[in-house]
Design an enzyme around this catalytic site. Sequence first.
Site, PDB file in Angstrom:
ATOM      1  N   CYS A   1       0.882  -1.348  -0.030  1.00 21.99           N
ATOM      2  CA  CYS A   1      -0.033  -0.010   0.067  1.00 21.99           C
ATOM      3  C   CYS A   1       0.807   1.224  -0.130  1.00 21.99           C
ATOM      4  O   CYS A   1       0.288   2.372   0.110  1.00 21.99           O
ATOM      5  CB  CYS A   1      -0.980  -0.070   1.242  1.00 21.99           C
TER       6      CYS A   1
ATOM      7  N   HIS B   1      -2.537   8.292   6.146  1.00 19.60           N
ATOM      8  CA  HIS B   1      -2.922   6.847   5.532  1.00 19.60           C
ATOM      9  C   HIS B   1      -4.097   6.069   6.225  1.00 19.60           C
ATOM     10  O   HIS B   1      -4.781   5.927   5.356  1.00 19.60           O
ATOM     11  CB  HIS B   1      -1.712   5.791   5.803  1.00 19.60           C
TER      12      HIS B   1
ATOM     13  N   GLU C   1      -0.097   5.219  13.298  1.00 23.52           N
ATOM     14  CA  GLU C   1       0.355   6.501  12.218  1.00 23.52           C
ATOM     15  C   GLU C   1       0.203   7.571  13.318  1.00 23.52           C
ATOM     16  O   GLU C   1       0.890   8.613  13.279  1.00 23.52           O
ATOM     17  CB  GLU C   1      -0.568   6.565  11.377  1.00 23.52           C
TER      18      GLU C   1
ATOM     19  N   LYS D   1      -9.575   8.078   2.766  1.00 25.81           N
ATOM     20  CA  LYS D   1     -10.201   6.655   2.533  1.00 25.81           C
ATOM     21  C   LYS D   1     -11.465   6.334   3.430  1.00 25.81           C
ATOM     22  O   LYS D   1     -12.245   5.365   2.948  1.00 25.81           O
ATOM     23  CB  LYS D   1      -9.261   5.367   3.111  1.00 25.81           C
TER      24      LYS D   1
ATOM     25  N   HIS E   1      -9.858   1.733   0.370  1.00 24.52           N
ATOM     26  CA  HIS E   1      -8.612   1.618   0.315  1.00 24.52           C
ATOM     27  C   HIS E   1      -7.968   1.061  -1.166  1.00 24.52           C
ATOM     28  O   HIS E   1      -8.332   0.065  -1.413  1.00 24.52           O
ATOM     29  CB  HIS E   1      -8.116   0.894   1.448  1.00 24.52           C
TER      30      HIS E   1
ATOM     31  N   PHE F   1       2.108  -3.677   3.973  1.00 21.00           N
ATOM     32  CA  PHE F   1       2.606  -4.689   4.436  1.00 21.00           C
ATOM     33  C   PHE F   1       3.871  -4.841   3.944  1.00 21.00           C
ATOM     34  O   PHE F   1       4.467  -4.635   2.944  1.00 21.00           O
ATOM     35  CB  PHE F   1       1.599  -5.794   3.859  1.00 21.00           C
TER      36      PHE F   1
END
Length: 411
Positions: free
Chosen positions: A163, A303, A314, A335, A340, A399
Amino acid sequence: MSSSRIVVTGIGATTPIGGTAPESWSALLAGESGARSLEHDWVAKYELPVTFAASARVPADTVLARPEAKRLDPSSQYALVAAREAWADAGTPDVDPERLGVDFATGIGGLWTLLDGWDTLREKGPRRVMPMSVPMLMPNAPAAAISMYLEARAYARTVASACASSTESIVNAVEHIRLGLADVVIAGGTESVIHPITLAAFSSMQALSRRNDDPAHASRPYSIDRDGFVMGEGAAALVLETEEHARARGARIYAVVAGGAVTADSYHITAPEPEGLGASRAVLQALAQADASVDDVTHINAHATSTPTGDIAEYKALLSVFGDRVHEIPVSATKGSTGHLLGGTGALEAVFTVLALHNRIAPPTINITEQDPEIPLRVGEAVELGDGDHVAISNSFGFGGHNAVAAFRSI
């Protein structure tokens, strides 16, 4: 190495909330959601625990010519749609093909082509497998399609860092222009993997929201009752060039791409480092490259996937960088509206960050029923940024512990 500022002169996007960048931006400001129930037969066939996603508002195969679409996986289709829009928006620059580059990312690649091909092999035999299957499924196919369409011959590169992919592509594009490898680069990312296998797999790891009865409100970053992300699809693209090159051709300039950075957590294949150490290093390095201080930042596109652990990690990273001042900075977690887009999400959020600076407004974050008291950011309503100089950052984390941050300046 060039010392000239690098600017954004064109943007394009095809997203769950709009078929173009302007349509997506307008829908974002209006607080719309792109999440909706899936109507495919395979949802019931496989008894999927999650029955909704943020599908692209305008299917790419309705935009491209049919012969063209048939030779491209949906991920490449969306990439080409977004890139064409961005190129036209930039005024179709007259540039030597050998000075035009492509940095275009994806997190997963041509999943539909791969799995449709496997189904065909099992059910109908090898002779029925499409001869174009491999060129369609390979992760570099979107970059290749764009480079062939634009006749970009400087290079066509692909990043696959989950991502964080398309933010990393933007960071790479900046470096490539500064190194003199190209005068103009089209950068971005794409993803189209709303498929039974991904929905089942993400559900198994309890990463997806399961609000099947209320898809539009399922993606709720920073809300105390958030329960996972909503899978989206689409693509976004930005045309980047030196300011000298842009002004010489009389181009409109949206914003400056002032810097960017990439770091790694080296912690866990799916979970973020709990204190956000790798993320905070990426923010600080991006600001250093942008020759900006933490006090210069006036907007953050986070994010913020709407997962219980990711949003807090975050926040801890931002708190360590900005201190208590982070609670004053307008934050947008877009998002909530778009879902996403995985490998395409960073490019889309970069487009939104550029438009926030260009229009002097931080877009709203929707679906916060009650803000998590452990994440006391200034988030929710749209915020006017006002006149003057502004610095904004756009964060992406993926990831594998991949972190990428891009820093932008108003023009």
